[in-house]
Design a protein around this motif. Sequence first.
Motif, PDB file in Angstrom:
ATOM      1  N   ASN A 150       0.734  -1.275  -0.013  1.00  0.00           N
ATOM      2  CA  ASN A 150      -0.033   0.006  -0.031  1.00  0.00           C
ATOM      3  C   ASN A 150       1.192   1.126  -0.015  1.00  0.00           C
ATOM      4  OD1 ASN A 150      -3.039  -0.618   0.032  1.00  0.00           O
ATOM      5  ND2 ASN A 150      -2.226  -2.208   1.392  1.00  0.00           N
ATOM      6  N   GLU A 157      -4.197  -8.164  -2.126  1.00  0.00           N
ATOM      7  CA  GLU A 157      -5.120  -6.923  -1.907  1.00  0.00           C
ATOM      8  C   GLU A 157      -4.512  -5.603  -2.738  1.00  0.00           C
ATOM      9  OE1 GLU A 157      -7.122  -5.049   1.919  1.00  0.00           O
ATOM     10  OE2 GLU A 157      -5.225  -4.252   1.680  1.00  0.00           O
ATOM     11  N   TYR A 193      -5.829  -3.440  -6.313  1.00  0.00           N
ATOM     12  CA  TYR A 193      -6.302  -1.866  -6.428  1.00  0.00           C
ATOM     13  C   TYR A 193      -5.081  -1.233  -7.515  1.00  0.00           C
ATOM     14  CZ  TYR A 193      -9.333  -2.095  -2.343  1.00  0.00           C
ATOM     15  OH  TYR A 193     -10.019  -2.604  -1.532  1.00  0.00           O
ATOM     16  N   TYR A 235       1.255   1.592  -3.746  1.00  0.00           N
ATOM     17  CA  TYR A 235       0.481   2.082  -4.347  1.00  0.00           C
ATOM     18  C   TYR A 235       0.394   3.547  -4.160  1.00  0.00           C
ATOM     19  CZ  TYR A 235      -4.656   2.067  -5.223  1.00  0.00           C
ATOM     20  OH  TYR A 235      -6.009   2.475  -5.777  1.00  0.00           O
ATOM     21  N   THR A 282      -8.636   6.246  -7.949  1.00  0.00           N
ATOM     22  CA  THR A 282      -9.643   5.394  -7.287  1.00  0.00           C
ATOM     23  C   THR A 282      -9.895   4.110  -8.034  1.00  0.00           C
ATOM     24  OG1 THR A 282     -11.880   5.124  -6.188  1.00  0.00           O
ATOM     25  CG2 THR A 282     -11.668   6.287  -8.159  1.00  0.00           C
ATOM     26  N   LEU A 311     -12.983   2.571  -7.343  1.00  0.00           N
ATOM     27  CA  LEU A 311     -14.173   2.398  -6.879  1.00  0.00           C
ATOM     28  C   LEU A 311     -15.152   3.026  -8.007  1.00  0.00           C
ATOM     29  CD1 LEU A 311     -16.443   2.064  -4.410  1.00  0.00           C
ATOM     30  CD2 LEU A 311     -16.175   4.196  -3.767  1.00  0.00           C
TER      31      LEU A 311
END
Lengths: 353, 264
Positions: A61, A87, A91, A64, A210, A212
């Motif tokens: 992350n 995970e 993303y 990321y 994003t 999402l």
Amino acid sequence: MARELWEGNMAIAEAAVRAGLEAFFGYPITPQTEILEYLSRRLPELGRVFLQAESEVASINMVYGAACAGARVMTSSSSPGISLMQEGFSYIACSEVPAVVVNLMRGGPGLGNVAPSQGDYFQAVKMAGHGDFHPIVLAPGSIQEAIDLTILAFDLADRYRTLAMIVADGSLGQMMEPAEMPPMRPVRPPGERPPWALTGARGRLPNVITSLYLAEEDLEQVNLRLQAKLRRIAANEVRWKEYATDDAELLIVAFGTVGRICQTVVREARAKGLKAGLLRPVTLWPFPSTRIAELAARVRGMLVVEMNAGQMLEDVRLAVEARCPVRFYGRLGGMIPLPDEILPQLEAMDAEV
Amino acid sequence: MATGQDIPPDMEPVYQYPESLTSRFTHYCPGCTHGVIHRLIAEVIDELGIRERTVGVAPVGCAVLAYDYFNLDFCEAAHGRAPAMATGIKRVSPDTVVFTYQGDGDLAAIGTAEIIHAANRGELITTIFVNNAIYGMTGGQMAPTTLPGQVTTSSPGGRDVRMAGWPIKMAELIGVLPGAAYVTRQAVLDVPGIRRAKQAIRLAFRVQLAGLGFSMVEILSTCNTNWGLSPLEALEWAKAHMVPYYPLGDTKVADAVRALMEQA
């Protein structure tokens, strides 16, 4: 540049530095900890970012985040740590930011052991995380190739704004070979980050990164765009190596270290009068299916050799489409298949097909 | 994008959208205090003149779409990972101002490791932690900060601390870490509290700008929808039940931060 003796892990780390790596975030795990140790010294001395994270989850992350900021960034780990990073892979794939991940695979499942393995083929190639995506997966067979593919990984990640993964079994990280390191590339200055990067909305509308998309129609469009990109990668970036395939009647297909072991098998088979050849996929995704299909039309049979229970085997069979018999030989748990085990497999196939 | 309304030439604006907010309608429930907190952050960013170098990191939870409401560069983290993502951004772009906006499930359950280690490293980021003692987005389940005895859809008999443990006091937990320079708990339950919360957010960003260490503002908030109360009742419930368990005030003010407070 002169050829020097390089240990695999350190060679990958230095190649990343030469490729313009700006930041590394990672967590120690055998058999690749030397990458992290090397960079903990090397990056700060160049004024670049090194950070040992609290976990692989945090590492990916951080990667990321740094990727969203437009920096050239990577992490490295080994099988159990890669599972924790999945995970983040998903993303990163959906957000379309470039990042490089190195997996020096060890024996599994579970905590397994720290011996060399190719047991993460499916994970890398088929299901690097939830949802529909593939990273670009590069499988070096030597330390020189590990260096070259590390450089390539950064370039492909940037070009396609995607995750590029280098997978090698743990032995490649631990062994030493003479290899040539490319010259140092300049690091991209912070002022030249890509236009999509999160750098602060100075004189422009805000950038938002994003994964999402609540409306089904929107998420379908995102997926269609990702699939179109994957098709472009599949059309342009397939790589493989062939040895003695011109007149081969029996073809071995093997990747990474095993591919290299099988060069010896081909030599020994030829000495015994068997017309053997080898195809070693260099990109595991995209897979050299078209070339394997061409060869399937003219060889008597194929032998897939892996350090797993038969994972790439499935992709070979999909490519062959029953044009020729496909046999498999594998070792598990960190055991390395040796030429004197593989050659009898080839001889048996020669007798039967 | 949003910068307010057309103002007749003979009139002076006394209240308008902060430049750091967009004019989009939010998806938050009527009565929710997220909107107040968004506005406070946006006002502070405007007043400090840092809008063009600020990057926000949105959580998973009710504020998952925060990037639609802030007129700032923004990204959307995986659940709980905002502090790790913010770390990555800040380390490669030290001149940017980076903040995370996180709820109680995000920060105090699934993301506990990330927030503690970001704070402990003294990451130069600011965290706004909105504590409303419940999972709002998924429909009112027990949160790590749900009070003992509080009824939720996953603690139908009330939170039983023998089974579910005790509500976590994050401001106190983070406050003991040497890397945390400024940690405080505020509440947006009435106007004086909202004013104090804004001062705290302002100080937290100034701590980051001065490079003093990690800063976090925990903000007691309401979830009238999932608490099953009217907005006004929810404010009173939070005062009566949350504030006694989660005392307001600073849990960490490093000496350098105290000096900064005196400058202001």
